[in-house]
Write a protein that holds these residues in place. Structure first.
Motif: not given
Ligand code: ADP
Ligand code: MG
Length: 344
Positions: A189-192, A216-219, A223-224, A232-236
């Motif tokens: 589920d990827l919002p615009d 990112v989506s796995t992450f 984390k639910n 995304v910002s946190e992951a990247l």
């Protein structure tokens, strides 16, 4: 056919200005093998879709002309097969496979055989045999024929006989479209706004782009949490703030670029042309254009009164070098980062 993957199809190849010519020509070749562009040569940096297009051509031909015998092979495997055919006295089989029983030859990453004299020699003969019989030949490489060091001249010349098309790094719009498709396929589920955020920050190549989405989506799943910009910002490790045209001045671009390359600002503005100065100057012009919103003539003026065409050429040069040179891409990205934090 052996070695062809049905994962890579025309229907799931996203077209954009970066790959338009290569994709259209590939489609044409697949429609009418042997008669349109022969040989067809696709080149571009890693992860930009060369292998995808090669498989798509093979798949399409296989489905629509099942009688044609298609051989897909990486140049590395071609070489290994050739070596063992020679060693084990099975050259007749090798010859049959690549010359007599082949209607469409798809060779991936031909740069691999550069400098391998006997393999180049053999490929040369394979090429000639197929070409004379009007069989379709499609070849990919990481650079254009003439730029492959150690490649025989006569082979370079043949690879240039047909159509040579390059694939560049995809632009933002294409990156977003690729992310959306990937999310669709993987049921993510990827919002615009998240897609845009990811595509803004991962720009090197499609493989990395897709990888970042999966990561990112796995992450997020672990984390639910739903996928959000913040996430995304946190992951990247990038800022979550929507990209705004930061008020950056030409002066600050010159200052940051000069200090990064240890050249004087006066040199950036001056006329000297040697690489150590002209490269930083072109980068500074390019970044000025990208980040300050100044016009080409204005930028020329601020770089010691240079003509606007000089600025345009510099921007084009940097753009095109970046599409092939990951080091420069990283440098430019780092300078952008620096400038984003620089007071104007
Ligand atoms: P290359 O052979 O140029 O290194 P690949 O063809 O292996 O690159 O592409 C890397 C990944 O990116 C593959 O999963 C491929 O499907 C995907 N990809 C590349 N370009 C596109 C595109 N325009 N649309 C959809 N997927 C793409
Ligand atoms: Mg490849």
């Amino acid at each position: 056919p052996i070695g062809l993957s049905s994962r890579y199809r025309f229907s799931n190849f996203i077209k954009g200005s970066s790959n338009e010519l290569a994709a259209s020509a590939a489609w044409s070749v697949a429609q009418d093998p042997g008669n349109r562009f022969n040989p067809f040569f696709i080149y571009g940096g890693v992860g930009l879709g060369k292998t995808h297009l090669l498989h798509a051509i093979g798949q399409h031909i296989h489905v629509h002309r099942p009688h044609l015998r298609i051989v897909y092979q990486s140049a590395e495997r071609f070489m290994n097969e050739f070596i063992s055919a020679v060693r084990f006295n099975q050259f007749d089989q090798f010859r049959a496979r690549y010359r007599e029983q082949c209607d469409v030859l798809l060779i991936d990453d031909i740069q691999f055989i550069a400098g391998r004299d006997r393999t180049m020699d053999e490929f040369f003969h394979v090429f000639n045999a197929l070409y004379e019989a009007e069989k379709q030949i499609v070849v990919t490489a990481d650079r254009m024929p003439g730029d492959m060091q150690g490649m025989e001249d006569r082979l370079i010349s043949r690879l240039n006989w047909g159509l040579v098309a390059d694939i560049k790094a995809p632009d933002l719009e294409t990156r977003v479209a690729i992310l959306k498709q990937k999310a669709d396929v993987d049921r993510i589920d990827l919002p615009d706004d998240v897609a845009l955020h990811l595509a803004t920050h991962v720009r090197s190549n499609v493989r990395e782009l897709e990888g970042s989405l999966v990561r990112v989506s796995t992450f997020a799943a672990l984390k639910n949490q739903p996928l959000s910009r913040e996430f995304v910002s946190e992951a990247l490790g990038v800022s979550a703030a929507p990209a705004q045209p930061a008020p950056i001045s030409i002066e600050s671009v010159q200052k940051v670029v000069a200090s990064h390359f240890s050249v004087r600002i006066a040199d950036l503005k001056g006329p000297r042309r040697h690489q150590g100065i002209s490269r930083p100057r072109m980068i500074a012009m390019y970044l000025s254009r990208q980040l300050t919103g100044a016009s080409f003539p204005e930028i020329g003026l601020r770089f010691g009164g240079k003509d606007h065409s000089t600025v345009i050429n510099a921007c084009k040069r940097i753009e095109s070098i970046q599409s092939e040179d990951s080091e420069l891409r990283e440098t430019v990205a780092a300078l952008r980062q620096l400038l984003a934090h620089e007071p104007a």
